[in-house]
Design a protein around this motif. Structure first.
Motif, PDB file in Angstrom:
ATOM      1  N   MET A  17       0.808  -1.219   0.000  1.00  0.00           N
ATOM      2  CA  MET A  17       0.000   0.000   0.000  1.00  0.00           C
ATOM      3  C   MET A  17       0.849   1.280   0.000  1.00  0.00           C
ATOM      4  O   MET A  17       0.505   2.242  -0.711  1.00  0.00           O
ATOM      5  N   PRO A  18       1.948   1.372   0.768  1.00  0.00           N
ATOM      6  CA  PRO A  18       2.724   2.619   0.752  1.00  0.00           C
ATOM      7  C   PRO A  18       3.237   3.013  -0.628  1.00  0.00           C
ATOM      8  O   PRO A  18       3.459   4.200  -0.896  1.00  0.00           O
ATOM      9  N   GLU A  19       3.408   2.034  -1.511  1.00  0.00           N
ATOM     10  CA  GLU A  19       3.887   2.333  -2.856  1.00  0.00           C
ATOM     11  C   GLU A  19       2.809   2.999  -3.706  1.00  0.00           C
ATOM     12  O   GLU A  19       3.103   3.521  -4.783  1.00  0.00           O
ATOM     13  N   HIS A  20       1.577   2.976  -3.228  1.00  0.00           N
ATOM     14  CA  HIS A  20       0.453   3.515  -4.006  1.00  0.00           C
ATOM     15  C   HIS A  20      -0.243   4.655  -3.271  1.00  0.00           C
ATOM     16  O   HIS A  20      -1.440   4.892  -3.459  1.00  0.00           O
ATOM     17  N   ALA A  21       0.513   5.362  -2.453  1.00  0.00           N
ATOM     18  CA  ALA A  21      -0.054   6.481  -1.698  1.00  0.00           C
ATOM     19  C   ALA A  21      -0.652   7.516  -2.647  1.00  0.00           C
ATOM     20  O   ALA A  21      -0.042   7.904  -3.642  1.00  0.00           O
ATOM     21  N   GLY A  22      -1.863   7.958  -2.336  1.00  0.00           N
ATOM     22  CA  GLY A  22      -2.528   8.991  -3.119  1.00  0.00           C
ATOM     23  C   GLY A  22      -3.237   8.505  -4.363  1.00  0.00           C
ATOM     24  O   GLY A  22      -3.972   9.269  -4.999  1.00  0.00           O
ATOM     25  N   GLU A  23      -3.069   7.241  -4.745  1.00  0.00           N
ATOM     26  CA  GLU A  23      -3.670   6.752  -5.993  1.00  0.00           C
ATOM     27  C   GLU A  23      -5.175   6.563  -5.889  1.00  0.00           C
ATOM     28  O   GLU A  23      -5.849   6.395  -6.911  1.00  0.00           O
ATOM     29  N   TRP A  24      -5.712   6.559  -4.661  1.00  0.00           N
ATOM     30  CA  TRP A  24      -7.159   6.351  -4.519  1.00  0.00           C
ATOM     31  C   TRP A  24      -7.943   7.466  -5.193  1.00  0.00           C
ATOM     32  O   TRP A  24      -9.076   7.257  -5.648  1.00  0.00           O
TER      33      TRP A  24
END
Length: 657
Positions: free
Chosen positions: A272-279
């Motif tokens: 999840m930390p690798e996809h921060a802000g992608e939501w």
């Protein structure tokens, strides 16, 4: 000491998220927890009018050492936490902040901000450091040089100078902070966070805590995660937290499913930390990313989970109502209708459980009203509940969804449809057979228009293609069903050369041998008694179709029906000939070896109505509905008020006057 933040002032302002003070408090608390604080205290600073104008956050963590303070406030990003998995101290707790942006959110809490921190250096000596900044000079952090001290380690943050912080004084603020910190505080029960003199104690607020496995696919790869769902005893929020595999949030966003539950859902995934802000991108319908696929899987799993929880709660809550005698159903249901009604009551009543009165007498009254409304006017349930318990928009939408999906809704719709049909059959009998009514009823003006929306009378399998069209239009419609181009269709003439016209045409495609079947109904007014003239007319219609080369398709069948109140002896003899079924006036085969291409029938109104009535006999017995003249009048006025003859119900005019 002077530290210059290496970032543009506009970028710093953007990162500060100054309109979200609650999130700023959460970030500062996380900074304390990342410093292995065991006690974190958040206090709101109020003015004389009790308005919130500032915040302090104090902890007993390891503080910011004099060697670290310069780098900590000089850069956006490049935090020491980025490459670390756990805190520096002996407890090795999971880390939250890894992007070096948390301290910038402090500007959401005040125009002036200050950190006072005591930490030990590598030699074990403690130093007190102080750093401050203001909004006008948000890139410049200044303070005195660190000084040696014997004070305990820890950090105190102070923010003052804002007058729009009253959101921090709401119950929603505490709920949001509780949801964000819940997994961490549950995992570390010895850690204490106090917000405005109120302990953040998620364990005491939990109604149910469930962990489920979650899997989803993206670009052919299967991903695995854990979904933790914490249901709260009170509050109003529904939040979704995208976390690492330790349960530390990376992003927070509103949760969509289950408006009737108060919960926080935590997706725990190591990547999840690798996809921060992608939501935020995942909110776009065309986004093909892994987070978009994840959120779709989460919403589906949450929906299924809360459907199961509703069933559990419904059973337990109904049992409690039975025990305190506030449940309005005293007997076991003895019919399918009663079972469906009671099950629907349970669905609706438990969906609004949080809104029901606490006192037994008031609750008994509310549940009784709900029962009566479901029995007599189910469409008014929403209005009743809105009036007495005040539903939110989410709760109204959820209630609508429940009622739409319930068996009672479908049962009521079916029963209403059957009752309406019984009323219409009674109305038709009156229009056709009542001596006074038949004098004012015309076939095209009245019967035809009514039947256009009541075609079930002739059979459920028919859908009206068109009405009162020339045979040329019938031809074109027929060719369309055969997959041919209707634009080149020629005019069709009757055998005497005139253009043919059909009153009402019904059609359906049978499933056997891909055969297309047409039903053509020629209506006659109730006062018309069929003679050779009317019989000849319907035969001309049929023969025009058969004679026209464009209608000569072996995959089509045509049934023509002359519908009358009565017929004379000549017609009676014609439709009762040896070698063919009673009622057939004419039939023809183009080829002796082909199936019947068309049949011409003469039927009485009472035959059609009796056949339609037989299809409803079972339901009529179950409903015990025998339409009265008032039922007939009501139905015709409600459904065909613009069509029925003015003289049909003269007493209505007298009442109106």
């Amino acid at each position: 000491m002077h530290i210059r933040l290496e970032a543009g002032a506009d970028h710093v302002e953007e990162l500060a998220h100054e309109r979200n003070p609650i999130q700023a408090v959460i970030e500062l608390v996380w900074n304390s927890l990342d410093a292995e604080a065991n006690e974190v205290r958040v206090d709101l600073v109020r003015n004389e009018a009790e308005g919130v104008i500032g915040v302090t956050v104090q902890d007993d963590g390891h503080g910011i050492s004099r060697d670290e303070i310069s780098s900590a406030f000089r850069w956006v990003g490049n935090s020491w936490k980025r490459g670390a998995q756990t805190t520096k101290g002996p407890q090795a707790r999971p880390l939250h902040g890894k992007r070096g942006q948390g301290r910038l959110r402090a500007f959401a809490l005040g125009n002036s901000v200050r950190w006072i921190s005591v930490a030990s250096d590598t030699t074990g000596r403690r130093y007190r450091s102080e750093v401050a900044a203001t909004v006008p000079d948000r890139n410049d952090f200044t303070g005195p040089e660190p000084v040696e001290t014997t004070d305990s380690t820890g950090t105190k943050f102070e923010a003052t100078g804002r007058d729009n912080l009253n959101r921090l004084d709401s119950d929603g603020a505490k709920e949001q902070i509780t949801a964000a910190l819940a997994p961490y505080l549950i995992s570390y029960p010895d850690v204490s966070v106090v917000y405005d003199n109120r302990p953040i104690s998620p364990a005491q607020e939990i109604e149910n805590d469930t962990k489920v496995s979650l899997s989803w696919q993206h670009e052919g790869k299967v991903h695995e995660a854990e979904l933790r769902i914490i249901e709260w005893k009170g509050g109003k929020g529904r939040t979704l937290h995208l976390c690492d595999d330790k349960g530390v949030p990376v992003d927070d966003l509103p949760a969509k499913p289950a408006a009737d539950f108060r919960y926080a859902a935590y997706i725990m995934w190591s990547e999840m930390p690798e996809h921060a802000g992608e939501w935020m991108l995942a909110q776009m319908e065309q986004d093909p990313g892994v987070i978009a696929a994840l959120l779709q899987a989460v919403n589906a799993r949450l929906t299924a989970y809360f459907d199961e929880r509703r069933d559990e709660q419904r059973r337990a809550l109904v049992e409690s109502w039975k025990e305190d005698e506030t449940y309005p159903y005293k007997n076991v249901p003895d019919s399918e209708e009663q079972k469906v009604e009671q099950a629907t009551f349970d669905v609706v009543a438990t969906a609004i459980r949080r809104r029901l009165p606490k006192k037994m007498e008031q609750r008994r009254l509310m549940l009784g009203l709900l029962k009566e409304t479901l029995q007599q006017h189910p469409a008014g349930v929403g209005d009743l509940l809105d009036q007495f318990v005040g539903l939110s928009m989410d709760e109204k939408n959820q209630l609508t969804r429940l009622l739409t999906r319930s068996s009672l809704s479908r049962l009521i719709a079916a029963n209403t449809s059957v009752t309406n049909r019984l009323d219409f059959l009674a109305a038709l009998r009156m229009l056709v057979f009542d001596e006074d009514a038949s004098k004012v009823v015309k076939e095209r003006k009245h019967l035809h228009t009514m039947l256009e929306s009541e075609l079930w009378v002739f059979g459920e399998q028919f859908n009206m293609m068109f009405s009162e069209r020339g045979l040329t239009h019938a031809l074109r419609q027929h060719l369309t069903m055969l997959g041919r181009d209707p634009k080149g269709a020629e005019n069709v003439r009757l055998t005497d050369g005139s253009t043919g016209r059909l009153d009402l045409m019904l059609s359906a495609k049978t499933k056997e041998h891909d055969r297309i079947r047409h039903l053509v109904v020629e209506l006659k007014a109730p006062a018309v008694r069929a003679t050779d003239t009317e019989a000849s007319q319907i035969k001309k219609y049929a023969r025009a179709v058969v004679a026209d080369r464009q209608f000569a398709d072996m995959n089509s069948e045509w049934d023509f029906v002359l519908l009358v109140t009565d017929y004379d002896d000549s017609v009676r003899k014609d439709i009762n000939q040896d070698g063919r079924p009673s009622g057939i006036l004419d039939q023809s085969r183009i080829d002796p070896n082909s199936p019947v291409n068309y049949r011409v029938w003469v039927k009485k109104w009472n035959e059609v109505l009796d056949e339609a009535g037989r299809r409803l006999d079972f339901y009529q017995q179950s409903l015990k509905h025998d339409p009265t003249i008032d039922d007939v009048r009501r139905y015709l006025m409600e459904h065909h008020g613009d069509v029925i003859p003015q003289d049909l119900f003269p007493e209505n005019e007298e009442k109106a006057s």
